[in-house]
Structure formats: structure tokens, C-alpha cells
Design an enzyme around this catalytic site. Structure first.
Site, PDB file in Angstrom:
ATOM      1  N   CYS A   1       0.831  -1.204   0.000  1.00 20.42           N
ATOM      2  CA  CYS A   1       0.000   0.000   0.000  1.00 20.42           C
ATOM      3  C   CYS A   1       0.870   1.260   0.000  1.00 20.42           C
ATOM      4  CB  CYS A   1      -0.915   0.002   1.223  1.00 20.42           C
ATOM      5  SG  CYS A   1      -2.158   1.309   1.195  1.00 20.42           S
TER       6      CYS A   1
ATOM      7  N   GLY B   1       0.516  -3.908   8.046  1.00 20.16           N
ATOM      8  CA  GLY B   1       1.777  -3.734   8.757  1.00 20.16           C
ATOM      9  C   GLY B   1       2.271  -4.954   9.493  1.00 20.16           C
TER      10      GLY B   1
ATOM     11  N   GLY C   1      -2.291  -9.982   5.056  1.00 18.29           N
ATOM     12  CA  GLY C   1      -2.251 -10.090   3.607  1.00 18.29           C
ATOM     13  C   GLY C   1      -0.965 -10.730   3.163  1.00 18.29           C
TER      14      GLY C   1
ATOM     15  N   GLY D   1      -1.542  -5.125  -4.339  1.00 14.02           N
ATOM     16  CA  GLY D   1      -2.482  -4.325  -3.572  1.00 14.02           C
ATOM     17  C   GLY D   1      -3.746  -4.087  -4.367  1.00 14.02           C
ATOM     18  N   MET D   2      -4.876  -3.973  -3.666  1.00 12.81           N
ATOM     19  CA  MET D   2      -6.140  -3.733  -4.348  1.00 12.81           C
ATOM     20  C   MET D   2      -6.201  -2.312  -4.901  1.00 12.81           C
ATOM     21  SD  MET D   2      -7.423  -6.628  -4.262  1.00 12.81           S
ATOM     22  CE  MET D   2      -9.030  -6.301  -4.955  1.00 12.81           C
TER      23      MET D   2
ATOM     24  N   ARG E   1     -13.210   0.667  -4.098  1.00 11.76           N
ATOM     25  CA  ARG E   1     -12.589   0.737  -2.786  1.00 11.76           C
ATOM     26  C   ARG E   1     -11.831   2.051  -2.618  1.00 11.76           C
ATOM     27  NH1 ARG E   1      -8.240  -0.550   0.611  1.00 11.76           N
ATOM     28  NH2 ARG E   1      -8.904  -1.787   2.413  1.00 11.76           N
TER      29      ARG E   1
ATOM     30  N   GLN F   1      -2.928   3.470  -5.486  1.00  9.97           N
ATOM     31  CA  GLN F   1      -2.581   3.520  -4.062  1.00  9.97           C
ATOM     32  C   GLN F   1      -1.992   2.191  -3.603  1.00  9.97           C
ATOM     33  OE1 GLN F   1      -5.331   5.458  -1.306  1.00  9.97           O
ATOM     34  NE2 GLN F   1      -6.550   6.196  -3.039  1.00  9.97           N
TER      35      GLN F   1
END
Length: 575
Positions: free
Chosen positions: A388, A423, A444, A470-471, A489, A502
Site C-alpha cells: 500500500c 503492517g 495479507g 495491492g487492491m 474501494r 494507491q
């Protein structure tokens, strides 16, 4: 001058005599430090050959009842106004009077759902689909199936989890005696099993007339088309030869019948001989291997699914509900929005028993709005994940340690559990998140690269890898056939000419099966709790809020010291 020296010598002899008279019998050999503390000169003490010196006595200073205060409380740690990550602090050890295996890791996922392990898989398209959700539930946690796909695909993934492990299978696939062997083969191809109850009209709730298993069709299939066109009636095991149980029997009693009969399936019938449920021997074996599996009241595995906050996803919500989803996670990078609040209220009105996880949030004021709207849990984290880049691109977010503490400290007053999302790089980070007030931890990258994660393995420079993204990455947002979940999102639309990423795309080294990895995480958490002197996660949080659990800030050099260092080379095997 001689008189003065003689007088001084006599005074020291007098003082020494007084000391000797006041000593107990076990204190004949005075130490140097004790003699000096009583006013004797070093010259006189040095001439006393019988008195032996103990170097440790030089350490004695002050009263022995005083214990210095070590560390600071969680409130003091977070009161400086700095944003702290998990690496910025350490937890001081407590007192051990129990074994690691005695530590209870039971924790709340939502207001009404409790997990035996505080572990949750993230709703990412390279982390959680049915296989990961099944493995997480078997290990005592729960998986959140991603929504970067069509509603139909997501609902099927939820259904796979709900049907995977059952006590009583309440809606088994059934056929009639007029169906053909090719229909049984089709069921095996689509669902992976062949133990199919045969009823009078081929529907659940109809009169049981027999059952067909793989042993009944194995040799028939070898005959080709002739075998495939054979009616089930001629090959099935008839009703009179079946072992059955009566409706109302307990799961334990049904399992005993199944063990005694040595059959693979046990049909459950009512007084009219109508099929009402089914028990499979494979499910009995699974329940033995995974005693801490997360299950609902029907003994089915728990599963969660993510949806966006757009109105278009209300139809997706209906499909997930029909598939039997237990928890819905509102997936948004910034949860404090009118869109999410409206969605929470709509779901609560339409599906009052549905558990809702709101987020993501990182401040108490964000949390307040979602708690007021009626969420059953909060997902905390913004820009702290390994893939992210929200904090870098948007200049918005919060260091994860501070975010978890601040939100959890507020949400606990309303009985709303907190999920620390992002994190997490190790067991130690999970332990720190839980010590700061989180009830569960969402992972994740820690789970990506495992066998159960979606995607195929590939080799690069001789290393076996799996894709992880990442999404918020452009790759995820531009995936064809997946709908617009990833874009929604991050508040994008398909019509947007410019999309601001992002997240990034990358790869993760093969970690093997989650079913081997989760036990390592669980045992690591138990050892961590033991070192802190906490018999359960509930006790751990109580210790933190009461000030009994102590923390300490870490300088960069102390972080370096706490890792592997000063070696030419090493191998880091975790389990």
C-alpha cells in the site's frame, strides 16, 4: 603530634570494638565495604588479615525493599503525539506460572462471532478465495473472500466454504432413481464427491429410496456411453440395505452410528422416511484433525465476504446472504464516509442479524461515526500494508501502532472489537497489535504465497514465487471481468480518465500450506503471552489498560540489536 596520632588510633580501635560487640555470630568476617561504611580508615582495614573481602558487597547501596519502576504504560507510550509503528516499541516481560499450551487465544471477531484464533485473512484477490477461507476457518480463524470478481463468483466461493465441512448437511445434493450415471459423474466433476442420496422425486425432503457412491459407478463408467446412460435405480444401494438415523439425533450419537456401521454416509430421516439431513464420515475425520475450527450453530465453517459501499453492491449483498455468509466486510480505504454509513444502515434494516465490519479507520472520530451507524466491528489501518502506498501518494493515514491503540481504546467502551489490518510482518507484530487492544489481526502479505492463496506459482532466478498485489494497484483496478470492486474501494469509476494508484504489484516467496503455517502462528502467540505473563488475550488487554503491562520505546540501534546481527551468514527457519 604523637599524642594526636595516638588519640586517633585509640578512637578507631574503640569504634572497631563497638562494631565487633554489635555483630551477630554469622558476621565475623566483615567486608571491606561494610568496614568503610562504619567509619574505619582504609589503612586500618587493610591490616586486618582475618577480614575477607567480597566484591559483590560494593554493589550494595540503599534499602533492599525498593524495586525501581520499569517501562511505561500503554497510555504513556501513546501520549507523546508521535506516530508509532510496531517496530518502535517493545513489551517488557512479566511473571510466568503456566505453560504456553494453557494460553487461551479466544477473541471476538465481531460483537456476536468469536474465534479460537485471532487470525483473519485479507479480502484481496491474491490472498482469499474459498481455499484460503476454508484453511483459515479450520485453523480457528476466518477468511474474508474478496469482491474483485462478479457477485455470482463470490457467492459460489462462499457456498464452497459453507458446504466444505459439515456435521449435519442440511441441503445435500440429491438425485432421483430415474437419473443417469452421467448425472452422478457431473456431480463429482462440479462438487468433488459422489455419495449422493437418492429420493423419490430427486429433491431434499422427499422419501429416501437409496444412495449411490463411487463404488457403485466405478465399473459402470468403464463401459463408455452405455454405462453413462445407465439408470441409477439399477446400480444404487437400495433403502433396505442402508444404515440411517432418525431426525432429532445429536451429532455425537450420529457419529457413533457412522463409526459402528463403517459406512461413508449416514442419511437422517424423519418419521415419514423423508430425507432431512446427511452426515459424511470424511467430515467426522476433519473434526478430529481440527478441533478448534470456526463453525456456526449448524457446524458449518464460518466465512466472511467483502462488498463495496456503492448502491450497485446491494444486489451482491443479497446473493451473499443467500449463499450463507456469516459476516460482511465493508471494504473501503477510508471508511468515514456517507456512502458507508448509508450502507451499514441499509444492511441492518434489511438483514438485522448480519454482522458488519466497518472501516477502514485510524482515528477515534472516524470510529465514532461507524459505531453510531451500527457496525459490529472495526477494521483499522490506512497505508500500512506492504503493498500500500496511500500514505506516500495521498499524504493521509497513520502509523499502525498508534492507530490500533487509539481506535481500540475508544471502541472498547461500546463493546466493538477492533481488527488490526496492515503492517503485520511477523508473529511479534501480531502480538504487539493484540497487546495494543486489537481483538484480531488481518493479514495479507503474511498469507500470500501460500498454497491456498489464489494464483499460480512461477519461478524467477530459481525461486518459487506467487503474485501479490495491492487492491489499489492499477493492475487490480484494471482487471477484466472482475467488475469495479478495486476501483470502488478507492472511490474510482470505470469512466475515470485518470486513476491514481494507491498500491503496487509484486511477488511473494512460496510459504507452503496455510494449514502448516497457522499452527506456527498460534504457538508463537501462546509463547508471547506466556512471556508477558498473560494466560489469555482478554487478560492481556486488561493488563494493558490497567497499566500492569509495560512498554518501552526503541531507538534505531535497539531495533538493530533486536534482530539478527553480527553474523557472516545465517539461515532463518521459523518452523
Amino acid at each position: 603530634t604523637k599524642l594526636i596520632l595516638l588519640d586517633s588510633l585509640l578512637q578507631e580501635i574503640f569504634q572497631f570494638s563497638c562494631i565487633i560487640l554489635n555483630m551477630s555470630e554469622d558476621s565475623v568476617n566483615l567486608s571491606l565495604s561494610k568496614l568503610k561504611s562504619r567509619g574505619l580508615s582504609p589503612g586500618l582495614v587493610g591490616s586486618m588479615n582475618k577480614i575477607q573481602e567480597n566484591p559483590s558487597d560494593f554493589l550494595i547501596c540503599g534499602g533492599t525493599s525498593y524495586v525501581p519502576e520499569d517501562g511505561i504504560t500503554g497510555a504513556q507510550l501513546m501520549s507523546g503525539g508521535d506516530g508509532l509503528t510496531y517496530n518502535d516499541f517493545i513489551i517488557l516481560p512479566g511473571y510466568i506460572d503456566f505453560l504456553p499450551s494453557e494460553v487461551d487465544l479466544t477473541s471476538a471477531f465481531t460483537k456476536k462471532i468469536t474465534l479460537r484464533s485471532p487470525l483473519v485473512s485479507s479480502p484481496m484477490d491474491t490472498v482469499t478465495e474459498a481455499n484460503m477461507a476454508i484453511a483459515m476457518a479450520l485453523g480457528g480463524g476466518i477468511g474474508v473472500i474478496h469482491h474483485n470478481c462478479t457477485p455470482e463468483f463470490q457467492a459460489r466461493e462462499v457456498l464452497k466454504v459453507k458446504k466444505y465441512q459439515h456435521g449435519f448437511v442440511l441441503d445435500p445434493i440429491t438425485l432421483s432413481a430415474d437419473h443417469l450415471v452421467r448425472d452422478v459423474v457431473a456431480v463429482k466433476k462440479n462438487h468433488g464427491f459422489t455419495g449422493i442420496p437418492i429420493t423419490k422425486n430427486g429433491q431434499m425432503g422427499s422419501i429416501l429410496v437409496g444412495i449411490v457412491t463411487s463404488r457403485d459407478i466405478d465399473f459402470i463408467i468403464e463401459k463408455g456411453e452405455e454405462g453413462l446412460n445407465t439408470k441409477i435405480e439399477s446400480i444404487m444401494t437400495p433403502r433396505n440395505d442402508l444404515t440411517t438415523a432418525t431426525s432429532g439425533i445429536t451429532l455425537q450419537e450420529a457419529n457413533r452410528i457412522l463409526e459402528k456401521s463403517k459406512k461413508g454416509k449416514l442419511p437422517i430421516v424423519n418419521e415419514k422416511d423423508e430425507l432431512v439431513a446427511l452426515i459424511a464420515r470424511t467430515d467426522l475425520k476433519k473434526s478430529r484433525e481440527f478441533p478448534n475450527a470456526s463453525k456456526d450453530e449448524n457446524n458449518q465453517l464460518l466465512v466472511a465476504a467483502a462488498i463495496s459501499t456503492r448502491d450497485e453492491d446491494r444486489s451482491r449483498m443479497e446473493q451473499l446472504y443467500q449463499a450463507g455468509v456469516d459476516v460482511v466486510v465493508l471494504d473501503s480505504s477510508q471508511g468515514n464516509s456517507k456512502f458507508q454509513i448509508d450502507m451499514v444502515r441499509w444492511i441492518k434494516e434489511r438483514y438485522p442479524n448480519m454482522q458488519i465490519v466497518g472501516g477502514n479507520v485510524v482515528t477515534a472520530s472516524q470510529a465514532k461515526n461507524l459505531i453510531d451507524a451500527g457496525v459490529d466491528a472495526l477494521r483499522v489501518g490506512m497505508g500500512s500494508g506492504s503493498i500500500c502506498i496511500t500514505q506516500e501518494v495521498m499524504a493521509v493515514g497513520r502509523p499502525q501502532g498508534t492507530a490500533v491503540y487509539k481506535v481500540a481504546e475508544y471502541a472498547r467502551r461500546f463493546g466493538v472489537p477492533v481488527i488490526a489490518d496492515g503492517g503485520i510482518q511477523s508473529v511479534g507484530h501480531i502480538m504487539k497489535a493484540l497487546a495494543l487492544g486489537a481483538s484480531t489481526v488481518m493479514m495479507g502479505s503474511l498469507l500470500a504465497g501460500t498454497t491456498e492463496a489464489p494464483g499460480d506459482y512461477y519461478y524467477q532466478d530459481g525461486v518459487r514465487l506467487k503474485k501479490y498485489r495491492g487492491m489499489g494497484s492499477l493492475e487490480a483496478m484494471e482487471q477484466k471481468g472482475a467488475g469495479s470492486a478495486a476501483m470502488e474501494r478507492y472511490f474510482h469509476k470505470e469512466s475515470d480518465n485518470v486513476k491514481v494508484a494507491q498500491g503496487v504489484s509484486g511477488s511473494i516467496v512460496d510459504k507452503g500450506s496455510v494449514l502448516r503455517y497457522l499452527p506456527y502462528l498460534v504457538r508463537g502467540l501462546q509463547h508471547g503471552c506466556q512471556d508477558m505473563g498473560s494466560l489469555s488475550l482478554s487478560v492481556l488487554r486488561s493488563m494493558m489498560y490497567s497499566g500492569e503491562l509495560k512498554f518501552e520505546r526503541r531507538t534505531p540501534s535497539s531495533q538493530y540489536e533486536g534482530g539478527v546481527h553480527s553474523l557472516h551468514s545465517f539461515e532463518k527457519r521459523l518452523y
